[in-house]
Write a protein that holds these residues in place. Structure first.
Motif, PDB file in Angstrom:
ATOM      1  N   UNK A   1       7.404   3.483   4.323  1.00 50.41           N
ATOM      2  CA  UNK A   1       6.145   3.565   3.571  1.00 50.41           C
ATOM      3  C   UNK A   1       6.142   2.641   2.360  1.00 50.41           C
ATOM      4  N   UNK A   2       4.923   2.297   1.922  1.00 50.72           N
ATOM      5  CA  UNK A   2       4.703   1.510   0.700  1.00 50.72           C
ATOM      6  C   UNK A   2       5.294   0.110   0.761  1.00 50.72           C
ATOM      7  N   UNK A   3       5.443  -0.439   1.956  1.00 54.65           N
ATOM      8  CA  UNK A   3       5.804  -1.851   2.091  1.00 54.65           C
ATOM      9  C   UNK A   3       4.500  -2.631   2.230  1.00 54.65           C
ATOM     10  N   UNK A   4       4.051  -3.213   1.129  1.00 55.88           N
ATOM     11  CA  UNK A   4       2.714  -3.783   1.065  1.00 55.88           C
ATOM     12  C   UNK A   4       2.741  -5.294   0.904  1.00 55.88           C
TER      13      UNK A   4
ATOM     14  N   UNK B   1       6.081  -8.778   3.154  1.00 52.95           N
ATOM     15  CA  UNK B   1       6.263  -7.821   2.066  1.00 52.95           C
ATOM     16  C   UNK B   1       6.197  -8.535   0.719  1.00 52.95           C
ATOM     17  N   UNK B   2       5.370  -8.004  -0.194  1.00 52.93           N
ATOM     18  CA  UNK B   2       5.218  -8.540  -1.549  1.00 52.93           C
ATOM     19  C   UNK B   2       4.810 -10.012  -1.559  1.00 52.93           C
ATOM     20  N   UNK B   3       4.044 -10.425  -0.552  1.00 54.55           N
ATOM     21  CA  UNK B   3       3.548 -11.801  -0.498  1.00 54.55           C
ATOM     22  C   UNK B   3       2.031 -11.779  -0.338  1.00 54.55           C
ATOM     23  N   UNK B   4       1.418 -12.916  -0.631  1.00 55.04           N
ATOM     24  CA  UNK B   4      -0.030 -13.056  -0.503  1.00 55.04           C
ATOM     25  C   UNK B   4      -0.337 -14.076   0.582  1.00 55.04           C
TER      26      UNK B   4
ATOM     27  N   UNK C   1      -6.900  -8.021  -0.767  1.00 53.98           N
ATOM     28  CA  UNK C   1      -6.829  -6.687  -0.170  1.00 53.98           C
ATOM     29  C   UNK C   1      -5.364  -6.318   0.008  1.00 53.98           C
ATOM     30  N   UNK C   2      -4.921  -5.282  -0.675  1.00 47.44           N
ATOM     31  CA  UNK C   2      -3.532  -4.835  -0.562  1.00 47.44           C
ATOM     32  C   UNK C   2      -3.417  -3.863   0.605  1.00 47.44           C
ATOM     33  N   UNK C   3      -2.577  -4.226   1.569  1.00 48.43           N
ATOM     34  CA  UNK C   3      -2.444  -3.465   2.805  1.00 48.43           C
ATOM     35  C   UNK C   3      -0.978  -3.427   3.226  1.00 48.43           C
ATOM     36  N   UNK C   4      -0.617  -2.526   4.143  1.00 46.19           N
ATOM     37  CA  UNK C   4       0.752  -2.533   4.658  1.00 46.19           C
ATOM     38  C   UNK C   4       1.108  -3.886   5.272  1.00 46.19           C
ATOM     39  N   UNK C   5       2.282  -4.395   4.943  1.00 45.82           N
ATOM     40  CA  UNK C   5       2.716  -5.683   5.481  1.00 45.82           C
ATOM     41  C   UNK C   5       2.897  -5.582   6.993  1.00 45.82           C
TER      42      UNK C   5
END
Length: 340
Positions: A71-74, A315-318, A241-245
């Motif tokens: 969880x919470x890998x965005x 993860x943690x990228x745009x 938009x922040x979403x699960x990776x």
């Protein structure tokens, strides 16, 4: 994994059976005696869902370990509005609905280059140059993540919104040619009769040259279809938009046009709230998405459902994705600042 739901449903020519459970703090989700045979196993939790086929053999207990997404890998997806309407100057907006023996059907908009050969049937439908002030496409997001299991196989997980959509990022976005990007919260399909002669939708209006009874029958056999869109907050030029990776599939099968006030007068319908807007769209063949390709470019794949593009959001990228061909925009992974 605590709190995941597990379902087992028998498939094939075996004794019908099913079982459900919820995993505890030890990760045990289901302990049950079931008839032997093949089962469809569904596991869901934290918005993630996965399915697999498993076999229960006679006299052999099945101890199965399933590895779920952390969880919470965005990551962050940026949709950049880059629509140019040059290729849509002759696209007719509005659903031309026709009543047949088995109910109502909708005429398909001709492919690019075929409009002029269509005997002028569509010539009084609004276009970008006359009656439509903004064009938009709907971008729908699907998220998957493949995770290797202890068996050595990979299980594909899909992330979905819960019923409480207001607390989660939207998976549908309206990207407009004026640079506005907004979450698309809902779509309501509506229709109306064109009850009087008008400069718009003349083929749907009563014919002055027919007698009144024939004109009334004609006007009730054809009607205009339109959509009422409920939209979220505006973003200008791009939306993050922040979403699960995971692996994202962006898909589109709809082109919308926002009618001018003159066209709205013909529709004679007012939205019930400020979040609602009336938009027109034409029904196109998904198997031949020539119009969508004109808007989105050749970098999108197409199939019977429309056009789509796959991108990886780490993860943690745009990840920046340009929607349209009107502007040159980068599509790169950019490291984000560590989360606090």
């Amino acid at each position: 994994m605590n709190g995941f739901e597990v379902e087992m449903d028998s498939v094939g020519d075996v004794q019908a059976a099913e079982a459900t459970g919820v995993s505890n703090v030890d990760g045990i989700g289901l302990t049950r005696s079931l008839p032997y045979g093949r089962y469809r196993m569904t596991v869901s939790g934290n918005g993630w869902h996965a399915r697999d086929l498993v076999t229960l053999e006679v006299g052999k207990p099945l101890a199965l370990t399933v590895v779920a997404p952390t969880p919470n890998q965005l990551g962050e997806l940026h949709l950049q509005a880059s629509l140019a309407t040059d290729g849509l100057t002759d696209f007719p907006f509005g659903e031309w609905e026709v009543k047949g023996n088995r109910g109502w059907g909708t005429r398909i908009v001709p492919q690019p280059g075929e409009i002029q050969q269509d005997s002028g049937d569509w010539k009084t439908f609004p276009t970008v140059s006359d009656g439509i002030d903004v064009v938009a496409v709907v971008v729908e997001i699907a998220i998957k993540r493949r995770i290797k299991q202890p068996s050595g196989n990979h299980l594909t997980w899909e992330w979905r919104q819960s019923s409480d959509v207001g607390q989660q990022p939207s998976l549908k976005w309206l990207v407009q040619s004026d640079g506005t990007v907004r979450p698309l919260l809902s779509v309501s399909e509506q229709n109306c009769q064109i009850s009087r002669p008008t400069a718009w939708f003349q083929n749907l209006a009563p014919d002055k040259e027919k007698d009144s009874s024939e004109s009334e029958r004609s006007s009730h056999s054809e009607r205009l279809g339109y959509h009422v869109l409920t939209l979220g907050s505006e973003h200008q030029d791009s939306a993050g938009i922040e979403l699960p990776a995971g692996q994202f599939q962006l898909s589109n099968d709809t082109i919308y046009g926002r009618p001018t006030p003159n066209v709205l007068q013909v529709i004679d319908k007012k939205p019930e709230s400020t979040a609602e807007q009336i938009w027109l769209h034409g029904v196109i063949l998904h198997e031949s998405p020539g119009w969508l390709t004109r808007l989105l470019g050749d970098s999108w794949d197409h199939d019977r459902r429309g056009v789509n593009k796959e991108v990886d959001v780490a993860l943690d990228a745009r990840k920046e994705v340009a929607i349209g061909v009107g502007k040159q925009a980068a599509s790169d992974d950019v490291s984000k600042s560590p989360r606090g």
